[in-house]
Design a protein around this motif. Sequence first.
Motif, PDB file in Angstrom:
ATOM      1  N   THR A  88     102.629-103.032  35.222  1.00  0.00           N
ATOM      2  CA  THR A  88     102.556-103.018  33.752  1.00  0.00           C
ATOM      3  C   THR A  88     102.554-101.586  33.236  1.00  0.00           C
ATOM      4  O   THR A  88     103.338-101.221  32.348  1.00  0.00           O
ATOM      5  CB  THR A  88     101.283-103.744  33.278  1.00  0.00           C
ATOM      6  OG1 THR A  88     101.337-105.112  33.688  1.00  0.00           O
ATOM      7  CG2 THR A  88     101.165-103.680  31.759  1.00  0.00           C
ATOM      8  N   TRP A  89     101.684-100.758  33.791  1.00  0.00           N
ATOM      9  CA  TRP A  89     101.582 -99.366  33.346  1.00  0.00           C
ATOM     10  C   TRP A  89     102.870 -98.603  33.643  1.00  0.00           C
ATOM     11  O   TRP A  89     103.357 -97.824  32.801  1.00  0.00           O
ATOM     12  CB  TRP A  89     100.398 -98.680  34.034  1.00  0.00           C
ATOM     13  CG  TRP A  89      99.089 -99.320  33.722  1.00  0.00           C
ATOM     14  CD1 TRP A  89      98.466-100.316  34.428  1.00  0.00           C
ATOM     15  CD2 TRP A  89      98.246 -99.034  32.604  1.00  0.00           C
ATOM     16  NE1 TRP A  89      97.280-100.661  33.838  1.00  0.00           N
ATOM     17  CE2 TRP A  89      97.117 -99.886  32.716  1.00  0.00           C
ATOM     18  CE3 TRP A  89      98.315 -98.144  31.535  1.00  0.00           C
ATOM     19  CZ2 TRP A  89      96.073 -99.871  31.789  1.00  0.00           C
ATOM     20  CZ3 TRP A  89      97.283 -98.122  30.619  1.00  0.00           C
ATOM     21  CH2 TRP A  89      96.179 -98.980  30.740  1.00  0.00           C
ATOM     22  N   ILE A  90     103.436 -98.829  34.812  1.00  0.00           N
ATOM     23  CA  ILE A  90     104.636 -98.093  35.210  1.00  0.00           C
ATOM     24  C   ILE A  90     105.819 -98.475  34.323  1.00  0.00           C
ATOM     25  O   ILE A  90     106.534 -97.611  33.803  1.00  0.00           O
ATOM     26  CB  ILE A  90     104.967 -98.364  36.690  1.00  0.00           C
ATOM     27  CG1 ILE A  90     103.871 -97.791  37.594  1.00  0.00           C
ATOM     28  CG2 ILE A  90     106.321 -97.761  37.055  1.00  0.00           C
ATOM     29  CD1 ILE A  90     104.040 -98.143  39.058  1.00  0.00           C
ATOM     30  N   THR A  91     106.027 -99.772  34.128  1.00  0.00           N
ATOM     31  CA  THR A  91     107.203-100.228  33.374  1.00  0.00           C
ATOM     32  C   THR A  91     107.082 -99.899  31.893  1.00  0.00           C
ATOM     33  O   THR A  91     108.069 -99.510  31.260  1.00  0.00           O
ATOM     34  CB  THR A  91     107.406-101.740  33.566  1.00  0.00           C
ATOM     35  OG1 THR A  91     107.322-102.061  34.951  1.00  0.00           O
ATOM     36  CG2 THR A  91     108.765-102.166  33.044  1.00  0.00           C
ATOM     37  N   LEU A  92     105.894-100.051  31.329  1.00  0.00           N
ATOM     38  CA  LEU A  92     105.712 -99.669  29.929  1.00  0.00           C
ATOM     39  C   LEU A  92     105.926 -98.169  29.755  1.00  0.00           C
ATOM     40  O   LEU A  92     106.517 -97.724  28.751  1.00  0.00           O
ATOM     41  CB  LEU A  92     104.318-100.058  29.449  1.00  0.00           C
ATOM     42  CG  LEU A  92     104.044-101.550  29.253  1.00  0.00           C
ATOM     43  CD1 LEU A  92     102.594-101.779  28.845  1.00  0.00           C
ATOM     44  CD2 LEU A  92     104.987-102.152  28.218  1.00  0.00           C
ATOM     45  N   GLY A  93     105.450 -97.394  30.717  1.00  0.00           N
ATOM     46  CA  GLY A  93     105.683 -95.953  30.668  1.00  0.00           C
ATOM     47  C   GLY A  93     107.156 -95.609  30.732  1.00  0.00           C
ATOM     48  O   GLY A  93     107.632 -94.716  30.015  1.00  0.00           O
ATOM     49  N   LEU A  94     107.893 -96.323  31.581  1.00  0.00           N
ATOM     50  CA  LEU A  94     109.339 -96.097  31.669  1.00  0.00           C
ATOM     51  C   LEU A  94     110.044 -96.472  30.360  1.00  0.00           C
ATOM     52  O   LEU A  94     110.946 -95.770  29.911  1.00  0.00           O
ATOM     53  CB  LEU A  94     109.927 -96.902  32.826  1.00  0.00           C
ATOM     54  CG  LEU A  94     109.644 -96.378  34.238  1.00  0.00           C
ATOM     55  CD1 LEU A  94     110.183 -97.342  35.279  1.00  0.00           C
ATOM     56  CD2 LEU A  94     110.262 -94.992  34.427  1.00  0.00           C
ATOM     57  N   GLY A  95     109.634 -97.605  29.772  1.00  0.00           N
ATOM     58  CA  GLY A  95     110.230 -98.008  28.507  1.00  0.00           C
ATOM     59  C   GLY A  95     110.020 -96.959  27.426  1.00  0.00           C
ATOM     60  O   GLY A  95     110.943 -96.612  26.680  1.00  0.00           O
ATOM     61  N   LEU A  96     108.801 -96.434  27.344  1.00  0.00           N
ATOM     62  CA  LEU A  96     108.505 -95.387  26.365  1.00  0.00           C
ATOM     63  C   LEU A  96     109.276 -94.112  26.675  1.00  0.00           C
ATOM     64  O   LEU A  96     109.817 -93.458  25.766  1.00  0.00           O
ATOM     65  CB  LEU A  96     106.997 -95.118  26.360  1.00  0.00           C
ATOM     66  CG  LEU A  96     106.467 -94.149  25.308  1.00  0.00           C
ATOM     67  CD1 LEU A  96     106.743 -94.674  23.912  1.00  0.00           C
ATOM     68  CD2 LEU A  96     104.968 -93.925  25.508  1.00  0.00           C
ATOM     69  N   LEU A  97     109.360 -93.770  27.948  1.00  0.00           N
ATOM     70  CA  LEU A  97     110.092 -92.567  28.353  1.00  0.00           C
ATOM     71  C   LEU A  97     111.576 -92.694  28.018  1.00  0.00           C
ATOM     72  O   LEU A  97     112.183 -91.748  27.489  1.00  0.00           O
ATOM     73  CB  LEU A  97     109.905 -92.341  29.848  1.00  0.00           C
ATOM     74  CG  LEU A  97     110.677 -91.163  30.456  1.00  0.00           C
ATOM     75  CD1 LEU A  97     110.195 -89.845  29.871  1.00  0.00           C
ATOM     76  CD2 LEU A  97     110.539 -91.157  31.978  1.00  0.00           C
ATOM     77  N   PHE A  98     112.186 -93.838  28.330  1.00  0.00           N
ATOM     78  CA  PHE A  98     113.608 -94.040  28.034  1.00  0.00           C
ATOM     79  C   PHE A  98     113.872 -93.894  26.542  1.00  0.00           C
ATOM     80  O   PHE A  98     114.837 -93.248  26.128  1.00  0.00           O
ATOM     81  CB  PHE A  98     114.052 -95.426  28.492  1.00  0.00           C
ATOM     82  CG  PHE A  98     114.117 -95.581  29.988  1.00  0.00           C
ATOM     83  CD1 PHE A  98     114.220 -94.486  30.821  1.00  0.00           C
ATOM     84  CD2 PHE A  98     114.069 -96.849  30.566  1.00  0.00           C
ATOM     85  CE1 PHE A  98     114.277 -94.620  32.204  1.00  0.00           C
ATOM     86  CE2 PHE A  98     114.130 -97.004  31.941  1.00  0.00           C
ATOM     87  CZ  PHE A  98     114.239 -95.894  32.762  1.00  0.00           C
TER      88      PHE A  98
END
Length: 282
Positions: free
Chosen positions: A44-54
Amino acid sequence: MSTLTETGNPTGSAEAEPGRPAYRVTGRRVLASEWAKLWSLRSTWITLGLGLLFLVAFGVIAASRYTSMTGSPRMDRDFARSTALSLSLFGANFAQLALGVLGVLVTAGEYSTGMIRSTMAAVPRRLPVLWCKAAVYGLVALVVGTAGAWIAFLIGSRIVADTPAALTLGHAGVVRGLLGAGLYLGLVGVIGAALGALLRSVAGGISVLVAVFMLVPGLASLLPSSWQDDLTPYLPSNAGQAMYALTHDATTLTPGTGLLVFLGWTALALAGAAYRLRRGDV
């Protein structure tokens, strides 16, 4: 000979233990359970972070590239018509994949681990589980998408401040576009969760998600022109993009119509998931 006496209540009712309150399955408790399960996963933390980063990184890159090419004859004509809003939201297409994939994992992941049996044993009516999963994750995706859109615009608008693409929050349609982008990404997360519950497979859910949002719009370009004008605006990705586009023409939907169409696709995915959950075995 000793005699075994059953002191417990096989029905599990509150009368067996007068001092202990009866357990009741309520919407609030199911929401709390799904909230706890969501944040207990490292993905959850990793994917949400990636979404925000993208969302932020690609928006900043697009704005920087526009600034460096301003006035250059090599600049593509369509790119030259970009605005600070469209440049800042350039990463929405990439962020939607990250948020949609996590939505699939939220529901289909329980089927792959077998945890869904425990979940349904605790909530025998089943459908509240789907509604709560969709609501919890949809809200989280909405917050992340909205925050990313605003951060990307605040940075991107500064980068293109002295170019023809310059816009501020005071320009008509900018705030609506930023909120529309956040809502779009939140609904993508809900669709991902619905696909995971419908297909009960992480690989299958992700494949369908990518096909719907990335492949189908490209394949639609192979249709006759008359069909493209009538069908392509109503595809999920195109209807969603209309929600946050600053300008529109005869071939695109208005923001309000785009929202209604995308809500219809979301409701369709949830209806399919609800039918499968209610009728099928877990």
